[in-house]
Each structure stands twice: as structure tokens, then as C-alpha cells.
Design an enzyme around this catalytic site. Sequence first.
Site, PDB file in Angstrom:
ATOM      1  N   THR A 155       0.799  -1.229   0.000  1.00 30.48           N
ATOM      2  CA  THR A 155       0.000   0.000   0.000  1.00 30.48           C
ATOM      3  C   THR A 155       0.831   1.278   0.000  1.00 30.48           C
ATOM      4  O   THR A 155       0.266   2.370   0.085  1.00 30.48           O
ATOM      5  CB  THR A 155      -0.944   0.023   1.217  1.00 30.48           C
ATOM      6  OG1 THR A 155      -0.188  -0.174   2.421  1.00 30.48           O
ATOM      7  CG2 THR A 155      -1.994  -1.069   1.110  1.00 30.48           C
ATOM      8  N   TYR A 156       2.154   1.183  -0.064  1.00 32.42           N
ATOM      9  CA  TYR A 156       2.961   2.401  -0.106  1.00 32.42           C
ATOM     10  C   TYR A 156       2.606   3.231  -1.343  1.00 32.42           C
ATOM     11  O   TYR A 156       2.604   2.715  -2.464  1.00 32.42           O
ATOM     12  CB  TYR A 156       4.451   2.073  -0.135  1.00 32.42           C
ATOM     13  CG  TYR A 156       5.051   1.664   1.197  1.00 32.42           C
ATOM     14  CD1 TYR A 156       4.297   1.640   2.364  1.00 32.42           C
ATOM     15  CD2 TYR A 156       6.390   1.296   1.293  1.00 32.42           C
ATOM     16  CE1 TYR A 156       4.851   1.258   3.575  1.00 32.42           C
ATOM     17  CE2 TYR A 156       6.957   0.917   2.498  1.00 32.42           C
ATOM     18  CZ  TYR A 156       6.177   0.892   3.639  1.00 32.42           C
ATOM     19  OH  TYR A 156       6.744   0.511   4.833  1.00 32.42           O
ATOM     20  N   THR A 157       2.359   4.507  -1.125  1.00 29.18           N
ATOM     21  CA  THR A 157       1.973   5.462  -2.181  1.00 29.18           C
ATOM     22  C   THR A 157       0.946   4.839  -3.126  1.00 29.18           C
ATOM     23  O   THR A 157       1.039   4.968  -4.346  1.00 29.18           O
ATOM     24  CB  THR A 157       3.191   5.995  -2.952  1.00 29.18           C
ATOM     25  OG1 THR A 157       3.984   4.910  -3.429  1.00 29.18           O
ATOM     26  CG2 THR A 157       4.045   6.887  -2.077  1.00 29.18           C
TER      27      THR A 157
END
Length: 356
Positions: free
Chosen positions: A61-63
Site C-alpha cells: 500500500t505504499y503510495t
Amino acid sequence: MTLTLDTYRLLGRSGLRVSPLALGTATFGTEWGWGAEREEARKLFDRYTELGGNFFDTASTYTNGSSERMLGEFAHGERERLVLATKYSTLRTAGDPNSGGTHRKSMLASVEASLRHLNSDYIDLLYLNVWDFRTPVEEILRGLDDLVRQGKVLYVAVSTAPAWQVSRMQTIADLRGWSPLVALEIEYSLIERTGERDLIPMAREMGLGVVPFSPLGGGVLTGKYGRDDLNPAGSVAGETASNRKTLNAALGMVTERTLAIADVVKELATELDCTPAQVALAWTLNAPGVASPIIGARTIAQLEDNLGALRVDLTPSQLARLDEVSAIELGTPHGLLASDHIRTVVSGDMKIQTRH
């Protein structure tokens, strides 16, 4: 001892070789309101790998997925020599209760999404990202082992979980012949040393390499904060903070204690003719049990500054100064067990060496 990115370290109880500093890629993409555009992210990737770096840290889910997609794009053509670590368990779709959590459905769906984003057939290292207190550990461990047996994941690890749960998981994995955990990712820095009470000793005993995140204490240890940044109680809520600096103050990271630690870091930086960030990272690199601290950068200048920590050689007296100013209370039972009284009643005046 001066290090380089190609002075590789073994990760926990495994034969996997990783660079002594991992490159965090939560800065790849600007969807969170900060970070690096694609062109700058590419420069960060190229510079890190050019110097021999091979260990990358990301999450599903990073960026909003941009971190994994950029990393997969940049890694094309040299995938085999790189160690890509990603994570599962954070919510991927708002309103879908099964798109987050540590259970098997969340795990498998997140891994399949990560493989697509990374444009890869396998993930080198998969972390359980955040403990959710809801899923039986046997379900987690069997799911992770299935992924290893399928060849979709090579090694498994855990982040942000209680020490007793991690040790329980490792014991069950050992007894059942399932894939063992090889790494523990935790917040660890000169301003956050509470992991030394249980998490780090547990990791060393159970064969997990410690991978610290936020080794610069959210930037507090870089020297950019002063007494003017001390946040009066209730002056700002975290969700209304206008920037990273204001948010850190709102989260309680800027205190008299942390500023006192940062002051000593700055003093040593002056003595060593380096930057405060390099001193703080060098301390973490020297900490027992630490395999590879994660650095995060938005610009080449920040990356170069962080990598300079590999050339900083702290003396025993300098390490002692940092340890003293940042010391924490061990708490129960550790404080009592480390006391002279307990040593006397257990060992008398005999001198007995330990194996660590």
C-alpha cells in the site's frame, strides 16, 4: 570499521545476503503528498544499485501501489541480483474487511497484487506488516509456508508485533517444519530504544535479523529541530498538522529528551566532520542484532548523506556517550535481572562469560 553497500550481511538465520543499509521506497511516488517523482526515484534507485546496494523495502500500500510499480519497473533487467522486500496486512480497499489483516485471504490477495506491481514471479522477503490480534498464528504461518512452497515467496518475516507473539510463531514454525521468520522490522533509533527490552533480545535468540525503520527518529536526529519546535500540549492534532515537521511535534517526537539526544549527536558530528544523520545511522549500524537499517530519501543529496554513514567510524567512547544520553529504563523484570543484587545471589563473586 568503514563499510560499503557491497559489504553484505547475512539476514537472520538464513543465507540471504543483504546490504548494510536498505533503501526504503515509501518515497517512490507523491500520492501521499510528499515523496519523489518518477524521474527522481529512478535516480535514487540507480545510485543505490550502482554502489552495490541490493536490499529494497516497500509494501503493497505504499503510495497507493506506486512504490511497488516503480520498483518493479526500475528492477527490470537486474531482478535476480536484487532483494525485494514487501509487506502485507494493511488495508488495500476501503470498505472491504478482507483486503487488510493478517489472515490467509488478505495475505494471498496482497501477494498476488504485489507480484503484478513488481512485475516479478517471486518476492524475496515478505513481511507481515502490522499485527492485528485477530488471526490464529497457525493460519498465518501455514499461509506463509504455502507461499514459500509455491515459489512465490523466498523468505518470510514480521514487522510491528509483540515479542511474545513473534517468539511463539518462530517456535511453532520450527516444531512443524514450516518456513522460519528470518527478519524483524521495528522502529529503532537513538530516540526509540524500547525494542531493547524484549524485541531485539528475542530476535537475536530466535534467529531474526533486525531491520530498523525510522533510524533517524522521524528526522529529529538530523539536527533540524530546536527548542522552538517543542509542541505545547494540545496545540495541534496530528490530523491537522500541515507538514512532516509539525506532525512529528504533534506525535510527541520533539521533546526535551529527544532534543538532548540530538544535541549530543550534533556534537559528535562536529568532532567527526560529518552530518548528524550520519552519526545517528552509524550508531544504529553498530547496534547488536541489527542487520540493515532502512533509509528513506526524496533526493539524491539526502541519499548521499545517508550513505555517508557507512564511512563513519564511532569510537567506543563516542558510542558510550550516545548510549548514555539515550538510555532507557529496562522495566520489569529486566531492570531487576540486570541488578548487582541479582547477580550476587545467583553467581556470587564468580566471573562467568556469556555466549553473546
